[in-house]
Design a protein around this motif. Structure first.
Motif, PDB file in Angstrom:
ATOM      1  N   ASP A 142      48.180  40.638  30.119  1.00 23.23           N
ATOM      2  CA  ASP A 142      49.339  40.649  31.012  1.00 23.23           C
ATOM      3  C   ASP A 142      48.959  40.253  32.436  1.00 23.23           C
ATOM      4  OD1 ASP A 142      51.066  41.570  28.990  1.00 23.23           O
ATOM      5  OD2 ASP A 142      50.526  43.653  29.387  1.00 23.23           O
ATOM      6  N   CYS A 143      47.734  40.589  32.828  1.00 24.02           N
ATOM      7  CA  CYS A 143      47.340  40.366  34.221  1.00 24.02           C
ATOM      8  C   CYS A 143      46.226  39.336  34.373  1.00 24.02           C
ATOM      9  CB  CYS A 143      46.911  41.678  34.864  1.00 24.02           C
ATOM     10  SG  CYS A 143      45.691  42.624  33.936  1.00 24.02           S
ATOM     11  N   GLN A 144      45.821  38.699  33.301  1.00 20.55           N
ATOM     12  CA  GLN A 144      44.686  37.774  33.356  1.00 20.55           C
ATOM     13  C   GLN A 144      44.910  36.655  34.370  1.00 20.55           C
ATOM     14  OE1 GLN A 144      43.821  35.822  29.651  1.00 20.55           O
ATOM     15  NE2 GLN A 144      41.976  34.829  30.419  1.00 20.55           N
ATOM     16  N   GLN A 145      46.055  35.980  34.310  1.00 17.25           N
ATOM     17  CA  GLN A 145      46.306  34.871  35.229  1.00 17.25           C
ATOM     18  C   GLN A 145      46.418  35.351  36.665  1.00 17.25           C
ATOM     19  OE1 GLN A 145      49.740  32.464  34.287  1.00 17.25           O
ATOM     20  NE2 GLN A 145      49.532  31.205  36.116  1.00 17.25           N
ATOM     21  N   LEU A 146      47.099  36.470  36.874  1.00 17.40           N
ATOM     22  CA  LEU A 146      47.243  36.994  38.237  1.00 17.40           C
ATOM     23  C   LEU A 146      45.885  37.298  38.850  1.00 17.40           C
ATOM     24  CD1 LEU A 146      50.244  39.450  37.712  1.00 17.40           C
ATOM     25  CD2 LEU A 146      50.286  37.268  38.936  1.00 17.40           C
ATOM     26  N   ILE A 147      44.964  37.798  38.044  1.00 22.57           N
ATOM     27  CA  ILE A 147      43.630  38.128  38.540  1.00 22.57           C
ATOM     28  C   ILE A 147      42.776  36.882  38.722  1.00 22.57           C
ATOM     29  CG2 ILE A 147      41.451  39.254  37.904  1.00 22.57           C
ATOM     30  CD1 ILE A 147      43.157  41.479  36.612  1.00 22.57           C
ATOM     31  N   THR A 148      42.675  36.053  37.702  1.00 29.25           N
ATOM     32  CA  THR A 148      41.737  34.930  37.748  1.00 29.25           C
ATOM     33  C   THR A 148      42.165  33.859  38.746  1.00 29.25           C
ATOM     34  OG1 THR A 148      42.831  33.838  35.870  1.00 29.25           O
ATOM     35  CG2 THR A 148      40.977  35.303  35.387  1.00 29.25           C
ATOM     36  N   GLU A 149      43.453  33.771  39.049  1.00 26.62           N
ATOM     37  CA  GLU A 149      43.920  32.831  40.071  1.00 26.62           C
ATOM     38  C   GLU A 149      44.084  33.498  41.427  1.00 26.62           C
ATOM     39  OE1 GLU A 149      47.169  30.354  38.887  1.00 26.62           O
ATOM     40  OE2 GLU A 149      46.397  30.107  36.848  1.00 26.62           O
ATOM     41  N   GLN A 150      43.636  34.737  41.537  1.00 31.23           N
ATOM     42  CA  GLN A 150      43.658  35.490  42.801  1.00 31.23           C
ATOM     43  C   GLN A 150      45.047  35.504  43.433  1.00 31.23           C
ATOM     44  OE1 GLN A 150      40.029  33.309  44.323  1.00 31.23           O
ATOM     45  NE2 GLN A 150      39.411  35.396  44.848  1.00 31.23           N
ATOM     46  N   LEU A 151      46.052  35.757  42.601  1.00 28.38           N
ATOM     47  CA  LEU A 151      47.436  35.806  43.065  1.00 28.38           C
ATOM     48  C   LEU A 151      47.844  37.204  43.501  1.00 28.38           C
ATOM     49  CD1 LEU A 151      49.088  33.517  40.360  1.00 28.38           C
ATOM     50  CD2 LEU A 151      48.262  32.886  42.632  1.00 28.38           C
ATOM     51  N   ILE A 152      46.984  38.192  43.246  1.00 31.70           N
ATOM     52  CA  ILE A 152      47.224  39.565  43.680  1.00 31.70           C
ATOM     53  C   ILE A 152      45.948  40.117  44.301  1.00 31.70           C
ATOM     54  CG2 ILE A 152      49.020  40.023  41.950  1.00 31.70           C
ATOM     55  CD1 ILE A 152      46.887  41.494  40.294  1.00 31.70           C
ATOM     56  N   ASP A 153      46.108  41.258  44.990  1.00 26.86           N
ATOM     57  CA  ASP A 153      44.972  41.901  45.655  1.00 26.86           C
ATOM     58  C   ASP A 153      44.595  43.231  45.015  1.00 26.86           C
ATOM     59  OD1 ASP A 153      44.724  40.113  48.230  1.00 26.86           O
ATOM     60  OD2 ASP A 153      46.863  40.526  47.951  1.00 26.86           O
TER      61      ASP A 153
ATOM     62  N   LEU B 176      37.115  42.753  34.890  1.00 30.15           N
ATOM     63  CA  LEU B 176      37.591  41.386  35.129  1.00 30.15           C
ATOM     64  C   LEU B 176      38.034  41.233  36.580  1.00 30.15           C
ATOM     65  CD1 LEU B 176      38.474  38.540  34.142  1.00 30.15           C
ATOM     66  CD2 LEU B 176      40.708  39.572  33.623  1.00 30.15           C
ATOM     67  N   ALA B 177      38.793  42.187  37.073  1.00 28.16           N
ATOM     68  CA  ALA B 177      39.298  42.111  38.442  1.00 28.16           C
ATOM     69  C   ALA B 177      38.167  42.039  39.463  1.00 28.16           C
ATOM     70  CB  ALA B 177      40.187  43.319  38.727  1.00 28.16           C
TER      71      ALA B 177
END
Length: 402
Positions: free
Chosen positions: A269-280, A301-302
């Motif tokens: 669920d959060c892979q793209q948000l983390i790997t593309e640094q779209l969240i902190d 991963l984060a």
């Protein structure tokens, strides 16, 4: 050692909780939280009918294998009901492993990475001047971080504002109540609140705000930019997270940090948000993201992408989940913040625990395992009470994210 029994306990000491207690043939027990706010009985049934029979006779030491067995073996994977059930099993098995080893769980996760877990409290009030008093009370108690929510002029009710009760609980009726929302009123009001807060408390207090999935990406970008002068630690859940690409648009327009993830159930669920640094900050939880085993996988991963933890910790998570979260928080290298809403005295009585608050930090305790249990006799005095989360509509009647 083998699992001989697993009991699903539903209790309502002020609000509903679902707890799994696993018993072994050597008398060692472990507890796990399986609470899913507003859908508690769905998880209880999943555990009772499908999971518990499969646990009997298994080796409780095989935590990873059991996790994979329950996840891959179900075929119909993921989702909040399945993952909350898996979380309860996983957490209970870590509790047992700690007791067998004679160590608190954080020691099994690699030991301390810090002396205490920084937590934030919830300051909420109907208006700006009143919320300043609430913030002051948290500061006086030693909190170093505070989430700020106020009523919105022109709206009868607002998410996060408790209406004068000491313990905020949004699940307020058997059939969902309906709230009315105006984005325009909200975007106009919020920056003025944080201007007053910074004026009153200065630049060092960590400030947070929960948007609760209510904006579009460009609206969230506008909010983030308007809050930049007040240096928030994060804005939480600015948009519904079904579309990860939407966070890229927010990133293009503001440097206000973003936190998201309390409704996520897996690393995917959060892979793209983390790997593309779209969240902190990633706010996944022990109970909704598959237990300690899977939560640690998400945080590892984060860490590779400079994303820190910020786990959900509202009162819809029992003290069992809070204890488990603290053990993870203490051990991981990329800890950020931990949400902490204190439970009622009735809840604390049902779930005796060794974690404690001191000087802005929570400490998980040094007892073997998680350092928390459930008093089943006392739990039996608080029967389940149907309670649903509200729904939200715009002023014209259109359904909107609550």
């Amino acid at each position: 050692m083998r699992i001989t029994q697993a009991r699903v306990i539903v209790t309502c000491p002020g609000r509903n909780f679902v707890t799994l207690k696993i018993v072994t043939d050597e008398g060692v027990t472990g507890v796990g939280d399986a609470t899913l706010n507003g859908r508690e009985l769905a998880v209880a049934a999943y555990l009772t009918e499908h999971v518990v029979p499969a646990l009997i006779g298994r080796d409780p030491a095989r935590i990873e294998d059991t996790w994979q067995y329950l996840y891959k073996g179900a075929y119909w994977r993921r989702g909040p009901v399945t993952m909350s059930a898996i979380a309860a099993v996983d957490t209970a098995l870590w509790d047992i492993k700690g007791k067998v080893a004679g160590l608190p769980v954080y020691q099994l996760l690699g030991g301390r990475s810090r002396e205490g877990v920084t937590v934030y409290g919830h300051a909420n009030a109907p208006d700006t001047e009143s919320v300043l008093s609430e913030i002051s009370a948290y500061v006086d108690r030693g909190y170093r971080a505070v989430r700020v929510q106020t009523g919105i002029p022109g709206l009868e009710s607002t998410y996060g504002v408790s209406g004068g009760t000491a313990f905020y609980e949004p699940a307020d009726a058997a059939v969902p109540t309906e709230n009315v929302w105006s984005t325009a009123h909200y975007l106009e009001h919020v920056p003025s609140v944080f201007a007053r807060v910074r004026e009153e408390f200065g630049p060092t207090l960590k400030l947070l705000h929960d948007v609760h999935h209510r904006l579009t990406p460009i609206e969230a970008a506008r909010l983030g930019r308007s809050l930049e002068p007040y240096a928030l630690t994060w804005i939480e859940d600015p948009v519904p997270a079904e579309l990860p690409e939407g966070f890229r648009l927010i990133r293009q327009h503001t440097t206000t940090p973003i936190a998201v993830g309390e409704v996520f159930n897996t690393i995917w669920d959060c892979q793209q948000l983390i790997t593309e640094q779209l969240i902190d900050y990633i706010r996944t939880t022990v109970v909704h993201a598959g237990g300690i085993t899977h939560l640690r996988r998400i945080f590892d991963l984060a860490a590779l992408y400079h994303v820190r933890s910020g786990s959900h910790g509202a009162t819809d998570l029992s003290p069992v989940c809070m204890a488990a979260a603290l053990h993870v928080d203490l051990a991981i290298p990329n800890f950020g913040l931990q949400e902490y809403m204190r439970h009622t005295d009735e809840t604390d009585g049902v779930f005796p625990h060794s974690y404690h608050f001191a000087d802005g930090y929570l400490h998980p305790g040094e007892e073997p395992g998680l350092g928390v249990d459930i008093d089943e006799e006392l739990a039996g005095r608080y029967p389940y009470r149907p309670a649903s989360l509200p729904v939200n509509r715009l002023r014209d009647g259109t359904m909107h994210s609550w």
